[in-house]
Design a protein around this motif. Structure first.
Motif, short mmCIF file in Angstrom:
data_model
loop_
_atom_site.label_atom_id
_atom_site.label_comp_id
_atom_site.label_asym_id
_atom_site.label_seq_id
_atom_site.Cartn_x
_atom_site.Cartn_y
_atom_site.Cartn_z
N ARG A 53 6.67 3.63 -5.59
CA ARG A 53 5.37 2.75 -5.33
C ARG A 53 5.08 2.00 -6.57
N LEU A 54 4.71 2.77 -7.60
CA LEU A 54 4.37 2.35 -8.96
C LEU A 54 5.41 1.57 -9.60
N VAL A 55 6.71 2.03 -9.31
CA VAL A 55 7.74 1.13 -10.23
C VAL A 55 8.67 1.17 -9.11
N PRO A 56 8.70 -0.07 -8.55
CA PRO A 56 9.91 -0.18 -7.35
C PRO A 56 11.07 -0.40 -7.93
N GLY A 57 12.14 0.41 -7.12
CA GLY A 57 13.41 0.52 -7.56
C GLY A 57 13.62 1.81 -8.56
N LEU A 58 12.62 2.46 -9.03
CA LEU A 58 12.81 3.29 -10.00
C LEU A 58 13.82 4.54 -9.45
N VAL A 59 13.57 4.94 -8.34
CA VAL A 59 14.29 5.97 -7.67
C VAL A 59 14.82 5.48 -6.31
N GLU A 60 16.01 6.27 -5.90
CA GLU A 60 16.70 5.73 -4.82
C GLU A 60 15.84 6.25 -3.47
N VAL A 61 15.78 5.50 -2.54
CA VAL A 61 15.01 5.82 -1.52
C VAL A 61 15.74 6.60 -0.37
N THR A 62 15.56 7.59 -0.16
CA THR A 62 16.32 8.60 0.85
C THR A 62 15.32 9.10 1.87
N TRP A 63 13.96 8.73 2.09
CA TRP A 63 13.21 9.20 2.84
C TRP A 63 12.71 8.22 3.90
N PRO A 64 12.40 8.70 5.26
CA PRO A 64 12.14 7.87 6.32
C PRO A 64 10.96 7.11 5.99
N ALA A 65 10.83 6.08 6.50
CA ALA A 65 9.52 5.05 6.11
C ALA A 65 8.56 5.90 6.70
N GLY A 66 8.44 6.47 7.97
CA GLY A 66 7.22 7.09 8.04
C GLY A 66 6.73 7.99 7.12
N HIS A 67 7.36 8.97 6.65
CA HIS A 67 7.31 9.82 5.40
C HIS A 67 6.28 8.95 4.33
N GLU A 68 6.96 7.73 4.07
CA GLU A 68 6.30 6.91 2.86
C GLU A 68 5.02 6.73 3.38
N ALA A 69 4.78 6.38 4.36
CA ALA A 69 3.48 5.85 5.02
C ALA A 69 2.44 6.70 4.92
N ILE A 70 2.88 8.06 5.46
CA ILE A 70 1.99 9.33 5.42
C ILE A 70 1.48 9.58 3.91
N VAL A 71 2.53 9.53 3.07
CA VAL A 71 2.15 9.97 1.70
C VAL A 71 1.31 8.92 1.10
N TRP A 72 1.92 7.56 1.21
CA TRP A 72 1.18 6.74 0.33
C TRP A 72 0.02 6.32 0.90
N ASP A 73 -0.11 5.84 2.24
CA ASP A 73 -1.32 5.25 2.77
C ASP A 73 -2.22 6.28 3.32
N LEU A 74 -1.87 7.65 3.59
CA LEU A 74 -2.98 8.54 4.05
C LEU A 74 -3.54 9.78 3.04
N ARG A 75 -2.41 10.45 2.59
CA ARG A 75 -2.61 11.58 1.80
C ARG A 75 -2.95 11.37 0.43
N VAL A 76 -2.25 10.43 -0.33
CA VAL A 76 -2.34 10.38 -1.69
C VAL A 76 -3.92 9.72 -1.96
N PRO A 77 -4.39 8.70 -1.27
CA PRO A 77 -5.64 8.41 -1.44
C PRO A 77 -6.74 9.27 -1.13
N ARG A 78 -6.38 10.08 -0.01
CA ARG A 78 -7.39 11.33 0.34
C ARG A 78 -7.56 12.21 -0.82
N ALA A 79 -6.40 12.63 -1.37
CA ALA A 79 -6.38 13.58 -2.54
C ALA A 79 -7.02 13.30 -3.83
N ILE A 80 -6.75 11.80 -3.97
CA ILE A 80 -7.27 11.38 -5.36
C ILE A 80 -8.89 11.24 -5.11
N LEU A 81 -9.39 10.80 -4.03
CA LEU A 81 -10.70 10.85 -3.55
C LEU A 81 -11.49 12.22 -3.74
N ALA A 82 -10.88 13.09 -3.15
CA ALA A 82 -11.31 14.53 -3.33
C ALA A 82 -11.36 14.91 -4.78
#
Length: 346
Positions: A53-82
């Motif tokens: 997300r920070l540098v598109p194309g930096l790593v090969e995408v091997t994970w499902p799109a659902g995992h990316e949404a969970i990580v980036w849209d839900l859990r990362v902002p929540r952990a940062i806010l905490a």
């Protein structure tokens, strides 16, 4: 329960080690907080999603799109806010304990959190977002600043110059302001009451990327300001007379710290709800580890506060999964026990 003046000891030499360990633990806690949940995500995937997300194309995408949404849209902002909220509340607690020379001072006990809650409830249930996304933070700051002004007014009216009486004035104002907040809640739209009640108990479930800029900017301004005034805070822990002989304008400086504390608390409360006892506990832990110098206590308190609230949030959202327990319940339980221990130590 006055805070004693800082004295040189061997704990000062442990400061770099403690700071490094706290930063490492914070990184590991962040990774765990994003990984654990109803849908487990491997730590490698977590950092892969973040890197991509920070540098598109930096790593090969091997994970499902659902995992990316969970990580980036839900859990990362929540952990940062905490982390931001925990760091901010811990800094406020350290600053208030220094200028009041009272080990029990924190934004919750001095009524600042209640004032922030009053302002935020007013914006959420009565005025609407009349100033856009900044409405709730601005109203929360105004409420926190108003509560702090009430505390100072009550203390002056009652001639409560001592630190202990200042805390008692804060507790009294806190009850009064929360009563006003409950009235605003009662008079508001019943359909929004459930959300606001959960928010009053503290919660990070509504964290969004678009909102993180406000607490991040306030923390980036207030944290360094407190750190640059560390020597003045140290002088205040000795006594007003000593601080005055060192050229510190005691009344003005104490007011400045209160305003900075109100700004930090008000903005954090606006996005996390009322979370108590973080500012009470964490500075004590920091002082036990690295001594009483505010130049060491403040940065370590920020890191420890971030770690503490990340873990509290992780516990709150997993212990009764899929339900989300208010984080204020967790911090209140731990804070109450810590409060009793602190009183027992006299």
């Amino acid at each position: 329960m006055a805070i004693t003046a800082p004295v040189p000891d061997r704990r000062a030499r442990l400061f770099p080690v403690a700071l490094g360990l706290a930063a490492l633990i914070l990184g590991l806690s962040f990774t765990l907080a994003v990984s654990v949940g109803a849908v487990p995500v491997a730590p490698g995937t977590v950092w892969g999603v973040i890197a991509n997300r920070l540098v598109p194309g930096l790593v090969e995408v091997t994970w499902p799109a659902g995992h990316e949404a969970i990580v980036w849209d839900l859990r990362v902002p929540r952990a940062i806010l905490a982390g931001l909220v925990g760091a901010g509340l811990a800094l406020v607690g350290a600053g208030l304990q220094a200028v009041t020379r009272n080990a029990l001072a924190d934004p919750h006990l001095l009524g600042i959190s209640s004032g922030g809650a009053f302002g935020a409830i007013t914006a959420l249930m009565h005025t609407g977002l009349i100033l856009g996304l900044a409405t709730v933070p601005l109203f929360a700051f105004a409420g926190a600043l108003g509560a702090m002004a009430l505390v100072l007014g009550v203390a002056r009216l009652a001639d409560a110059a001592s630190a202990e009486r200042l805390v008692l004035a804060g507790v009294a104002v806190s009850f009064i302001v929360m009563a006003g907040a409950n009235v605003m809640l009662f008079l508001g739209d019943p359909r929004a009451a459930h959300t606001v009640v959960f928010w009053m108990l503290g919660g990070l479930g509504l964290a969004q990327w678009s909102q993180l800029a406000f607490p991040a900017l306030v923390l980036a301004f207030c944290g360094p300001w407190l750190w640059f005034r560390a020597q003045d805070l140290d002088a205040m822990t000795i006594g007003d007379e000593t601080a005055a002989t060192l050229g510190i304008p005691v009344a003005r400086f104490r007011l400045e710290v209160f305003v900075v504390g109100a700004l930090l608390t008000g903005v954090m409360v606006a996005f996390s709800g009322v979370i108590g006892f973080v500012g009470l506990m964490i500075p004590h832990v920091a002082r036990m580890l690295v001594g009483g110098s505010q130049a060491r206590v403040l940065p370590l308190s920020a890191l420890l506060g971030a770690v503490f609230l990340v873990w509290c949030d992780l516990f709150a959202r997993t212990v009764l999964a899929p339900q989300d327990m208010p984080i204020g319940v967790v911090t209140g339980l731990l804070g109450g026990l810590f409060f009793v221990w602190l009183l027992a130590r006299r």
